[in-house]
Design a protein around this motif. Structure first.
Motif, PDB file in Angstrom:
ATOM      1  N   LEU A  36       3.581  -4.348  -3.128  1.00  0.00           N
ATOM      2  CA  LEU A  36       4.124  -3.109  -2.582  1.00  0.00           C
ATOM      3  C   LEU A  36       4.819  -3.328  -1.245  1.00  0.00           C
ATOM      4  N   GLU A  62      -8.882   6.110  -3.003  1.00  0.00           N
ATOM      5  CA  GLU A  62      -9.341   4.730  -3.223  1.00  0.00           C
ATOM      6  C   GLU A  62      -8.162   3.784  -3.435  1.00  0.00           C
ATOM      7  N   MET A  63      -7.147   4.287  -4.119  1.00  0.00           N
ATOM      8  CA  MET A  63      -5.960   3.457  -4.376  1.00  0.00           C
ATOM      9  C   MET A  63      -5.357   2.979  -3.064  1.00  0.00           C
ATOM     10  N   CYS A  85      -2.905  -3.483 -15.556  1.00  0.00           N
ATOM     11  CA  CYS A  85      -4.382  -3.517 -15.638  1.00  0.00           C
ATOM     12  C   CYS A  85      -5.008  -2.134 -15.688  1.00  0.00           C
ATOM     13  N   HIS A  86      -4.247  -1.120 -15.339  1.00  0.00           N
ATOM     14  CA  HIS A  86      -4.848   0.208 -15.259  1.00  0.00           C
ATOM     15  C   HIS A  86      -4.186   1.200 -16.209  1.00  0.00           C
ATOM     16  N   SER A 102       3.433  -1.670 -10.382  1.00  0.00           N
ATOM     17  CA  SER A 102       2.423  -2.497  -9.711  1.00  0.00           C
ATOM     18  C   SER A 102       1.022  -2.412 -10.310  1.00  0.00           C
ATOM     19  N   CYS A 103       0.723  -1.365 -11.028  1.00  0.00           N
ATOM     20  CA  CYS A 103      -0.672  -1.165 -11.438  1.00  0.00           C
ATOM     21  C   CYS A 103      -0.882  -1.046 -12.953  1.00  0.00           C
TER      22      CYS A 103
HETATM   23  C1  HEC Z   1      -4.237  -7.866 -12.499  1.00  0.00           C
HETATM   24  C2  HEC Z   1      -4.941  -6.654 -12.754  1.00  0.00           C
HETATM   25  C3  HEC Z   1      -4.875  -5.509 -11.784  1.00  0.00           C
HETATM   26  C4  HEC Z   1      -3.750  -4.924 -11.222  1.00  0.00           C
HETATM   27  C5  HEC Z   1      -2.306  -5.294 -11.429  1.00  0.00           C
HETATM   28  C6  HEC Z   1      -4.250  -3.834 -10.428  1.00  0.00           C
HETATM   29  N1  HEC Z   1      -5.618  -3.766 -10.507  1.00  0.00           N
HETATM   30 FE1  HEC Z   1      -6.823  -2.414  -9.618  1.00  0.00          FE
HETATM   31  N2  HEC Z   1      -8.481  -3.243 -10.463  1.00  0.00           N
HETATM   32  C7  HEC Z   1      -8.470  -4.367 -11.262  1.00  0.00           C
HETATM   33  C8  HEC Z   1      -9.843  -4.736 -11.586  1.00  0.00           C
HETATM   34  C9  HEC Z   1     -10.256  -5.920 -12.444  1.00  0.00           C
HETATM   35  C10 HEC Z   1     -10.668  -3.791 -10.963  1.00  0.00           C
HETATM   36  C11 HEC Z   1     -12.198  -3.705 -10.981  1.00  0.00           C
HETATM   37  C12 HEC Z   1     -12.856  -4.740 -10.164  1.00  0.00           C
HETATM   38  C13 HEC Z   1     -12.513  -4.704  -8.712  1.00  0.00           C
HETATM   39  O1  HEC Z   1     -12.713  -3.669  -8.060  1.00  0.00           O
HETATM   40  O2  HEC Z   1     -12.040  -5.734  -8.198  1.00  0.00           O
HETATM   41  C14 HEC Z   1      -9.796  -2.870 -10.268  1.00  0.00           C
HETATM   42  C15 HEC Z   1     -10.250  -1.806  -9.529  1.00  0.00           C
HETATM   43  C16 HEC Z   1      -9.421  -0.942  -8.844  1.00  0.00           C
HETATM   44  C17 HEC Z   1      -9.888   0.187  -8.077  1.00  0.00           C
HETATM   45  C18 HEC Z   1     -11.327   0.625  -7.941  1.00  0.00           C
HETATM   46  C19 HEC Z   1     -11.987  -0.136  -6.863  1.00  0.00           C
HETATM   47  C20 HEC Z   1     -13.444   0.194  -6.758  1.00  0.00           C
HETATM   48  O3  HEC Z   1     -14.089  -0.441  -5.909  1.00  0.00           O
HETATM   49  O4  HEC Z   1     -13.946   1.041  -7.496  1.00  0.00           O
HETATM   50  C21 HEC Z   1      -8.783   0.776  -7.535  1.00  0.00           C
HETATM   51  C22 HEC Z   1      -8.765   2.019  -6.645  1.00  0.00           C
HETATM   52  C23 HEC Z   1      -7.631   0.017  -7.962  1.00  0.00           C
HETATM   53  N3  HEC Z   1      -8.044  -1.007  -8.752  1.00  0.00           N
HETATM   54  C24 HEC Z   1      -6.329   0.332  -7.628  1.00  0.00           C
HETATM   55  C25 HEC Z   1      -5.218  -0.390  -8.046  1.00  0.00           C
HETATM   56  C26 HEC Z   1      -3.865  -0.042  -7.688  1.00  0.00           C
HETATM   57  C27 HEC Z   1      -3.468   1.161  -6.835  1.00  0.00           C
HETATM   58  C28 HEC Z   1      -3.041  -0.970  -8.256  1.00  0.00           C
HETATM   59  C29 HEC Z   1      -1.558  -1.066  -8.138  1.00  0.00           C
HETATM   60  C30 HEC Z   1      -0.992  -0.991  -6.834  1.00  0.00           C
HETATM   61  C31 HEC Z   1      -3.902  -1.901  -8.972  1.00  0.00           C
HETATM   62  N4  HEC Z   1      -5.215  -1.515  -8.817  1.00  0.00           N
HETATM   63  C32 HEC Z   1      -3.437  -2.987  -9.694  1.00  0.00           C
HETATM   64  C33 HEC Z   1      -7.350  -5.039 -11.697  1.00  0.00           C
HETATM   65  C34 HEC Z   1      -6.038  -4.770 -11.327  1.00  0.00           C
END
Ligand code: HEC
Length: 146
Positions: free
Chosen positions: A127, A103-104, A53-54, A49-50
């Motif tokens: 999820l 945070e996640m 991008c991460h 799932s993550c």
């Molecule tokens: C399509 C891309 C993408 C996917 C897939 C994705 N993320 Fe992200 N995530 C981002 C981006 C872009 C940011 C930074 C901007 C924002 O906070 O929206 C971010 C930021 C975050 C942050 C920080 C938020 C903050 O305010 O600092 C967390 C925690 C996070 N993601 C968790 C997850 C988790 C857990 C998953 C999987 C379940 C996930 N992300 C899947 C693109 C994605």
């Protein structure tokens, strides 16, 4: 009618021209030694799932090759990696990792992550309640209780 044809022709040309703008789709090298360390079940969920991008192991979808959508995709991946990079997980101090775990859960519960636009193209990344529970247990309890 003629005018409309010109506009349409111009748009089509523009579409082809923007394809020539270089897009930086990279998966930076990484050392597996620093990758996310978590119980298999947890890791599977996060990979599914993550990771796109991460992590540095982005599976670039076909639409990441088509401008202007590609610009948004690359942007999301770059920004996502800046916030959390599971390929460099162990380079963070433990305190920071614990904070990220919290945070996640918050982001998932609020429906912010995975990004809704991404889920439209990758419904398998959404999820389930069970998966969220596994992540929560990992984030808030001791990992070895999973
Ligand atoms: C399509 C891309 C993408 C996917 C897939 C994705 N993320 Fe992200 N995530 C981002 C981006 C872009 C940011 C930074 C901007 C924002 O906070 O929206 C971010 C930021 C975050 C942050 C920080 C938020 C903050 O305010 O600092 C967390 C925690 C996070 N993601 C968790 C997850 C988790 C857990 C998953 C999987 C379940 C996930 N992300 C899947 C693109 C994605």
């Amino acid at each position: 009618m003629k005018k409309l044809n010109y506009v349409l022709a111009a748009l089509i040309i523009l579409f082809f021209l923007i394809q020539l703008i270089p897009v930086n789709r990279v998966n930076p090298e990484f050392d597996v030694e620093f990758e996310l360390e978590a119980p298999v079940k947890v890791k599977e969920i996060i990979v599914n799932s993550c990771f796109d991008c991460h992590s540095n192991q982005t599976d670039w979808p076909w639409y990441s090759y088509v401008a202007p959508v590609s610009w948004f995709v690359v942007n999301h991946v770059n920004e996502g990696r800046e916030h959390i990079n599971f390929s460099e997980w162990l380079l963070q101090i433990e305190e920071k990792r614990e904070k990220i775990k919290e945070e996640m859960i918050e982001e998932i519960e609020e429906g912010e992550m995975p990004l809704p636009g991404y889920l439209m193209m990758h419904s398998v990344a959404e999820l389930t309640d069970d998966q969220l529970l596994v992540l929560k247990t990992w984030a808030f309890a001791k990992a070895d209780s999973i």
